[in-house]
Motif scaffolding. Structure first.
Motif, PDB file in Angstrom:
ATOM      1  N   THR A  61      -5.981   0.958   9.146  1.00 38.85           N
ATOM      2  CA  THR A  61      -7.324   1.239   8.605  1.00 38.85           C
ATOM      3  C   THR A  61      -8.228   1.722   9.730  1.00 38.85           C
ATOM      4  OG1 THR A  61      -7.773  -1.131   8.820  1.00 38.85           O
ATOM      5  CG2 THR A  61      -7.347  -0.310   6.602  1.00 38.85           C
ATOM      6  N   GLY A  95      -9.008  -9.414   6.239  1.00 34.93           N
ATOM      7  CA  GLY A  95      -9.227  -8.137   6.904  1.00 34.93           C
ATOM      8  C   GLY A  95      -9.386  -7.022   5.888  1.00 34.93           C
ATOM      9  N   ARG A 101       5.033 -15.473   8.817  1.00 35.64           N
ATOM     10  CA  ARG A 101       4.841 -15.206  10.251  1.00 35.64           C
ATOM     11  C   ARG A 101       5.349 -16.361  11.084  1.00 35.64           C
ATOM     12  NH1 ARG A 101      -1.238 -12.529  10.246  1.00 35.64           N
ATOM     13  NH2 ARG A 101      -0.744 -11.084   8.552  1.00 35.64           N
ATOM     14  N   GLN A 112      -1.407 -13.929   0.370  1.00 37.10           N
ATOM     15  CA  GLN A 112      -2.397 -12.854   0.469  1.00 37.10           C
ATOM     16  C   GLN A 112      -2.602 -12.200  -0.894  1.00 37.10           C
ATOM     17  OE1 GLN A 112      -1.117 -10.120   3.614  1.00 37.10           O
ATOM     18  NE2 GLN A 112      -2.350 -11.268   5.084  1.00 37.10           N
ATOM     19  N   GLN A 165       0.865  -1.198   0.000  1.00 40.21           N
ATOM     20  CA  GLN A 165       0.000   0.000   0.000  1.00 40.21           C
ATOM     21  C   GLN A 165       0.890   1.233   0.000  1.00 40.21           C
ATOM     22  OE1 GLN A 165      -2.991   0.443   3.046  1.00 40.21           O
ATOM     23  NE2 GLN A 165      -3.413  -1.762   3.138  1.00 40.21           N
ATOM     24  N   GLY A 218     -10.632  -2.446   5.555  1.00 35.92           N
ATOM     25  CA  GLY A 218     -10.989  -1.215   6.247  1.00 35.92           C
ATOM     26  C   GLY A 218     -10.743  -0.002   5.380  1.00 35.92           C
ATOM     27  N   GLY A 244      -6.927  -7.241   2.679  1.00 36.70           N
ATOM     28  CA  GLY A 244      -5.839  -8.215   2.535  1.00 36.70           C
ATOM     29  C   GLY A 244      -6.429  -9.614   2.553  1.00 36.70           C
TER      30      GLY A 244
HETATM   31  N1  PHE Z   1      -2.640  -6.746   6.495  1.00 39.35           N
HETATM   32  C1  PHE Z   1      -3.729  -7.286   7.248  1.00 39.35           C
HETATM   33  C2  PHE Z   1      -3.341  -8.681   7.746  1.00 39.35           C
HETATM   34  O1  PHE Z   1      -2.427  -9.254   7.233  1.00 39.35           O
HETATM   35  C3  PHE Z   1      -4.972  -7.387   6.417  1.00 39.35           C
HETATM   36  C4  PHE Z   1      -5.514  -6.061   5.998  1.00 39.35           C
HETATM   37  C5  PHE Z   1      -5.139  -5.518   4.786  1.00 39.35           C
HETATM   38  C6  PHE Z   1      -6.378  -5.353   6.791  1.00 39.35           C
HETATM   39  C7  PHE Z   1      -5.641  -4.302   4.388  1.00 39.35           C
HETATM   40  C8  PHE Z   1      -6.882  -4.159   6.423  1.00 39.35           C
HETATM   41  C9  PHE Z   1      -6.521  -3.628   5.194  1.00 39.35           C
HETATM   42  O2  PHE Z   1      -3.957  -9.213   8.648  1.00 39.35           O
END
Ligand code: PHE
Length: 348
Positions: free
Chosen positions: A252, A293, A195, A209, A174, A295, A318
């Protein structure tokens, strides 16, 4: 003279019997070559008496023609013998069954990526990719994620040193996109993320993702909701039931998780056919599975990377591609994606 010719004839006959191609060539040179014996006889004819010359000349010419044809035949024979030998030595048993080569196919996760990309391309999004090795700045700081946030802990994220890490989400893209591009922005970013998770029914240390980012004038939460439903409908069919559950991400505001009805217990929250009514281990007995997720992009993220939040707004999401794939095919163990078990992969 005639006796000499008879000798030569015998000699040629013997030498050509079972001769190799090299030996045959030696006979040709020795007899018919510039300094060959028959050639010498022919050259010597001039010194003979006319009567003798006529007889000897005829015999010598005959011998020359005969020798030439013998040599030609021997050569052809030697070639055929060589070929016959090669044919027996190199023969293959054509009655043996062939070795089957399995047809390859795309990994189920790649297939789901393909489906998602097809949707976003049709909506006018660009597809970009980013680095797996990220800066702490792009992965956390520029995404409004303070030092105190648990995801920054060494127990959650793979660090190389204090400045570099394996990205734990695709969201740093982003920031990279905003740094480079002026709004309107419409991009999706497919890719692997990392992770320090223990493997269980919903976690693996590497997963996939698809980040989405839209920034323009007047973008609002209703746009986000609409796109979320479009994605769910495109992947799971028009009847797919999703919900947006309020959540928190530092980058977000407001934030939400997108859940889908549990694909194992079908939202009934206890394992089907289980006498003991065991809790459903995929949805942890909630009836819903968290898929991704999303936002509205936090004004601080826009400001940090040079966009005026007073003028522009945007949303981001994501998608968890492994979880979407599991939900689509009812897969309950994400380890299957990484084990390269052909029996598993062949089903898709
Ligand atoms: N990056 C977040 C995650 O890995 C997901 C997400 C992406 C949430 C963009 C909000 C906006 O959990």
């Amino acid at each position: 003279m005639l006796e000499k010719l008879t000798q030569l004839r015998h000699h040629i006959e013997q030498s050509l019997r079972d001769a190799t191609p090299e030996a045959i060539e030696a006979v040709r040179v020795g007899m018919l070559g510039k300094k060959g014996e028959i050639t010498a006889v022919l050259k010597g004819l001039g010194q003979l008496e006319p009567q003798a010359r006529k007889i000897a000349g005829q015999a010598a010419n005959e011998l020359r023609d005969w020798a030439q044809s013998q040599i030609d035949q021997a050569k052809a024979g030697a070639g055929a013998a060589k070929q016959a030998q090669a044919l027996t030595e190199e023969s293959i048993d054509i009655t043996l069954p062939g070795r089957r080569r399995g047809m390859g196919r795309l990994h189920p996760i790649t297939q789901v990526y393909g489906k998602l990309e097809e949707l976003f391309l049709s909506l006018g999004f660009d597809i970009v990719e980013g680095p797996h090795i990220e800066t702490v700045y792009h992965n956390f700081d520029a995404l409004n994620t303070p030092e105190s946030h648990p995801s920054r802990d060494e127990s959650d994220t793979f660090y190389f040193d204090e400045n570099y890490l394996l990205r734990c989400h695709t969201s740093p893209m982003q920031v990279r996109v905003i740094e480079k591009q002026k709004p309107p922005i419409r991009v999706v970013v497919p890719g692997k993320v990392f992770r320090r998770d223990e493997v269980d029914a919903t976690h693996t240390p590497v997963f996939h993702q698809l980040e989405g980012l839209v920034i323009d004038k007047g973008v609002h939460m209703g746009d986000l909701r609409g796109i979320m439903e479009l994605i769910a409908g495109h992947i799971f069919g028009p009847g797919a039931k999703i919900r947006l559950r309020p959540s928190f991400f530092p980058f977000t505001e407001p934030s939400a998780e997108v859940d889908i009805t549990c694909y194992v217990c079908d939202g009934k929250a206890s394992r089907p056919g289980s006498e003991a009514n065991d809790p459903c281990r995929v949805c942890k007995d909630s009836g819903w599975v968290e898929l991704w997720g999303c936002g509205m992009v936090h004004p601080q993220v826009l400001r940090t990377s040079g966009i005026d939040p007073g003028e522009y707004s945007g949303y981001a999401f994501g998608l968890g591609v492994d979880r979407i794939t599991s939900a689509l095919y009812g897969i309950t163990d994400p380890r299957l994606y990484f084990e390269n078990d052909v029996q598993f992969l062949r089903q898709f």
